[in-house]
Design an enzyme around this catalytic site. Structure first.
Site, mmCIF file in Angstrom:
data_model
loop_
_atom_site.group_PDB
_atom_site.id
_atom_site.type_symbol
_atom_site.label_atom_id
_atom_site.label_comp_id
_atom_site.label_asym_id
_atom_site.label_seq_id
_atom_site.Cartn_x
_atom_site.Cartn_y
_atom_site.Cartn_z
ATOM 1 C CB ILE A 188 47.409 72.162 78.827
ATOM 2 C CG1 ILE A 188 47.501 71.190 79.998
ATOM 3 C CG2 ILE A 188 46.221 71.809 77.963
ATOM 4 C CD1 ILE A 188 46.314 71.225 80.945
ATOM 5 C CG ASP B 196 45.090 75.643 77.598
ATOM 6 O OD1 ASP B 196 46.075 74.901 77.721
ATOM 7 O OD2 ASP B 196 44.067 75.531 78.296
ATOM 8 C CE1 TYR C 54 38.686 70.414 80.242
ATOM 9 C CE2 TYR C 54 39.376 72.692 80.559
ATOM 10 C CZ TYR C 54 39.115 71.443 81.073
ATOM 11 O OH TYR C 54 39.277 71.215 82.417
ATOM 12 C CE LYS D 14 44.755 67.653 80.758
ATOM 13 N NZ LYS D 14 43.639 66.865 81.275
HETATM 14 C C1 LIG Z 1 42.613 72.562 77.274
HETATM 15 C C2 LIG Z 1 42.673 72.370 78.748
HETATM 16 N N1 LIG Z 1 42.978 73.421 79.539
HETATM 17 C C3 LIG Z 1 43.018 73.288 80.862
HETATM 18 C C4 LIG Z 1 42.766 72.087 81.490
HETATM 19 C C5 LIG Z 1 42.843 71.988 82.995
HETATM 20 O O1 LIG Z 1 44.058 71.384 83.381
HETATM 21 P P1 LIG Z 1 44.627 71.318 84.840
HETATM 22 O O2 LIG Z 1 44.412 69.926 85.351
HETATM 23 O O3 LIG Z 1 46.092 71.616 84.746
HETATM 24 O O4 LIG Z 1 43.909 72.318 85.667
HETATM 25 C C6 LIG Z 1 42.466 70.961 80.717
HETATM 26 C C7 LIG Z 1 42.164 69.673 81.345
HETATM 27 O O5 LIG Z 1 41.662 68.740 80.764
HETATM 28 C C8 LIG Z 1 42.414 71.112 79.304
HETATM 29 O O6 LIG Z 1 42.140 70.081 78.504
#
Ligand SMILES: Cc1ncc(COP(=O)(O)O)c(C=O)c1O
Length: 469
Positions: A232, A230, A145, A272
Site C-alpha cells: 500500500i 501489502d 500496522y 496512501k
Molecule cells: C499496511 C496497511 N494496510 C492496509 C491499510 C488500510 O488501508 P485502506 O484505507 O486502503 O483500507 C493501512 C492503512 O493505514 C495500512 O497502513
C-alpha cells in the site's frame, strides 16, 4: 432472543488499542490553528495530504471526469446503473499500469488478475478468507500496522503469530525469527497458512531489503505456504534504497508460472499513494486463478462505486499527470520527513532511518521511567494529554521493545508540524531539567519517589509553554 451475535459482541476487533484510543482523544479536542490552538495535534493518522493541490489542479483541467460526463455529454445514467459487477475494464487497466509505473515498469500486471476492493482493509480480509480457515495462522513481522488485528483476525477467526523483529538489526526479518514464529504457531496447534508483510513497512517507514525478500521466498517455498505482500505504501518511497516489489523478486528468480508464483499475492490501495482513503479503492493481485475467482466473488461485499472508478480511470490513464504526481509527491514526502527528523533531533530524539511512508519510527526509550510497557503507556498518556500530540505507541503495533512510537508527518501543515516539534522539545527539556534536579534532590535527601520526575516536569512544561506563548 434479540441478543446480538457472538461476533457483534466479541472484543477481538482491537478497537480498545491505544492506536484507536488516541484517535478518540484527538476527536474530543482537535487542534485548530485559529479555533483551538491548544488542542491535540493528530500525529497518529497515516494520511497523505501533501499533494492534494496536484489532484485538484487535474480535476480543474478535467471537469468531465468528475462531472459524470464523457466528451461533454452526461453519462450519469450509465454510471448510476449497475456496471460490470467486478470493475470497469478501463479502470482495472489504468490501475495495473499505475502499479507498474510505481515499480519503475520493472514488472507488469495483468488486469485479469486484479480484484477491486473497498480499500486495502477489505483486500487483506478477503485474501485471508480465501487462504485460511478458523484456527489457521498467518505469521507477521513485528512491529505491524495495528489495524491488522481487525482486518486479518476479527471476522475470519484466523490467528496472527508474530515474527519477532528487534532494533538490533533495524527490525529486519531473520531466518531464525521466521523459524521461531513457525514453531510457536505449531506449539499452539495452529496450521500456518502464510506470511504477511507490509513493504514498505508501516510503522517502520523502511523498504525491505533484497535479502529479506529472498529469505521470504525461500521460507514459503520450503514450508509450502502463501505470502501476502501489502504494498500500500509502494508509491511513497522517497529516497534510496529503491522499492523492490515481491513480484520483481519472483521474476528475477524465474519463478513465473511455478507453484510459488501462485502462492504470492499483493495488496494495494490508493489510500496512501494518492492520498484518497475516503474513496475506498483497493485491490488484490494474485497469480492463482482459484484465488482470483474466489476473491472476485467475495468482492461483491465491498465493491468500488462506478463513478469513483470512472473518475480515477481518467486520472490514472493520464500518463503525463501520473509521472509528475509520483515525482513531486516523492519530493514533498522527503522534505517533510526531513523536517520531522530535524525537529526530533532538536529535541534530542532520534528515529529509525527511513526512506518511505508517511511516518517515522521514533526512539523515545531514553524518556521512559523504566524499560517496561507500563512506562511506555505512562509516557504516551503524558504526550497525548499534556503535550497534546497524538502519536502511536509501539505496543499498539506489537513491538517487543518498549519506548518506540510511530509519528506521522504528512497529514498536517508545515506550521502545525513546527508547533508539534516545539511542544515536544519543551517537554523533553523539562524532563531533562527535572531529572537533573531530581538527582540532586536524591543525593541530598537520599529518598526516591517514583512519580516525582513526571509530576514536576509537567508542571514545569506547562509553565514554560505559557511563557513561550
Ligand atoms: C499496511 C496497511 N494496510 C492496509 C491499510 C488500510 O488501508 P485502506 O484505507 O486502503 O483500507 C493501512 C492503512 O493505514 C495500512 O497502513
Amino acid at each position: 432472543m434479540g441478543l446480538p451475535s457472538r461476533k457483534a459482541t466479541c472484543n477481538s476487533h482491537g478497537q480498545d488499542s491505544s492506536y484507536f484510543l488516541g484517535w478518540q482523544e484527538y476527536e474530543k479536542n482537535p487542534y485548530d490553528e485559529v479555533k483551538n490552538p491548544k488542542g491535540i495535534i493528530q500525529m497518529g493518522l497515516a494520511e497523505n495530504q501533501l499533494s492534494f493541490d496536484l489532484l485538484e489542479s487535474w480535476l480543474a483541467k478535467n471537469p468531465d471526469s468528475a462531472g459524470f460526463k464523457r466528451d461533454g455529454k452526461s453519462i450519469f445514467r450509465e454510471l448510476a446503473l449497475f456496471q460490470d459487477y467486478h470493475g470497469l475494464p478501463a479502470f482495472k487497466k489504468a490501475l495495473v499500469d499505475f502499479m507498474a509505473e510505481i515499480r519503475g515498469n520493472k514488472v507488469t500486471f495483468d488486469p485479469n488478475h486484479i480484484i477491486l476492493t473497498a480499500g486495502a482493509t477489505s483486500a487483506n480480509e478477503t485474501l485471508i478468507f480465501c487462504l485460511a480457515e478458523q484456527g489457521d495462522a498467518f505469521l507477521l513481522p513485528t512491529p505491524y500496522y495495528p489495524g491488522f488485528d481487525r482486518d486479518l483476525k476479527w471476522r475470519t477467526e484466523v490467528e496472527i503469530v508474530p515474527i519477532q523483529c528487534t532494533s538490533s538489526n533495524r527490525f529486519q526479518i531473520t531466518e531464525s525469527a521466521l523459524e521461531e514464529a513457525y514453531q510457536q504457531a505449531q506449539k499452539k496447534n495452529l496450521r500456518v497458512k502464510g506470511v504477511l508483510v507490509t513493504n514498505p513497512s508501516n510503522p517502520l517507514g523502511t523498504t525491505m531489503t533484497r535479502d529479506e525478500l529472498d529469505l521470504l521466498i525461500n521460507f514459503i517455498t520450503d514450508k509450502e505456504i502463501h505470502l501476502i505482500s501489502d504494498e500500500i505504501y509502494s508509491g511513497t518511497v522517497f529516497s534510496s534504497p529503491a522499492f523492490v516489489s515481491i513480484m520483481e523478486v519472483l521474476k528475477d528468480r524465474n519463478h513465473e508460472n511455478t507453484e510459488v508464483w501462485d502462492r504470492v499475492h499483493i495488496v494495494y490501495s490508493l489510500s496512501k499513494d494518492l492520498g484518497l482513503p475516503g474513496f475506498r479503492v483497493g485491490a488484490i493481485y494474485s497469480n492463482d486463478p482459484i484465488v482470483v475467482a474466489a476473491a472476485t466473488k467475495m468482492s461483491s461485499f465491498g465493491l468500488v462505486s462506478s463513478q469513483t472508478q470512472y473518475l480515477l480511470s481518467a486520472m490514472l490513464s493520464d500518463k503525463k499527470f501520473t509521472k509528475e504526481y509520483i515525482s513531486k509527491n516523492h519530493r514533498r514526502l522527503q522534505k517533510r520527513q526531513s523536517k520531522l527528523v530535524l525537529g526530533l533531533e532538536k529535541a534530542g530524539i532520534s528515529c529509525l532511518k527511513s526512506n518511505a511512508g508517511l511516518f517515522c519510527w521514533v526512539d523515545m526509550r531514553h524518556l521512559l521511567s523504566s524499560n517496561t510497557f507500563e512506562a511506555e503507556m505512562e509516557l504516551w498518556k503524558k504526550i497525548v494529554y499534556n503535550v497534546k500530540l497524538n502519536i502511536s505507541p509501539g505496543s499498539s503495533c506489537h513491538c517487543t521493545e518498549p519506548g518506540w512510537f510511530r509519528v506521522c508527518f504528512a497529514n498536517m501543515s508545515e506550521n502545525t508540524l513546527k508547533l508539534a516539534m516545539q511542544r515536544l522539545k519543551l517537554f523533553v527539556s523539562s524532563i531533562t531539567i527535572n531529572s537533573q534536579s531530581h538527582q540532586e534532590f536524591k543525593n541530598s535527601r537520599r529518598k526516591a519517589r517514583t512519580n516525582w520526575v513526571f509530576r514536576l516536569s509537567f508542571q514545569s512544561f506547562h509553565d514554560r509553554e505559557q511563557e513561550e506563548r
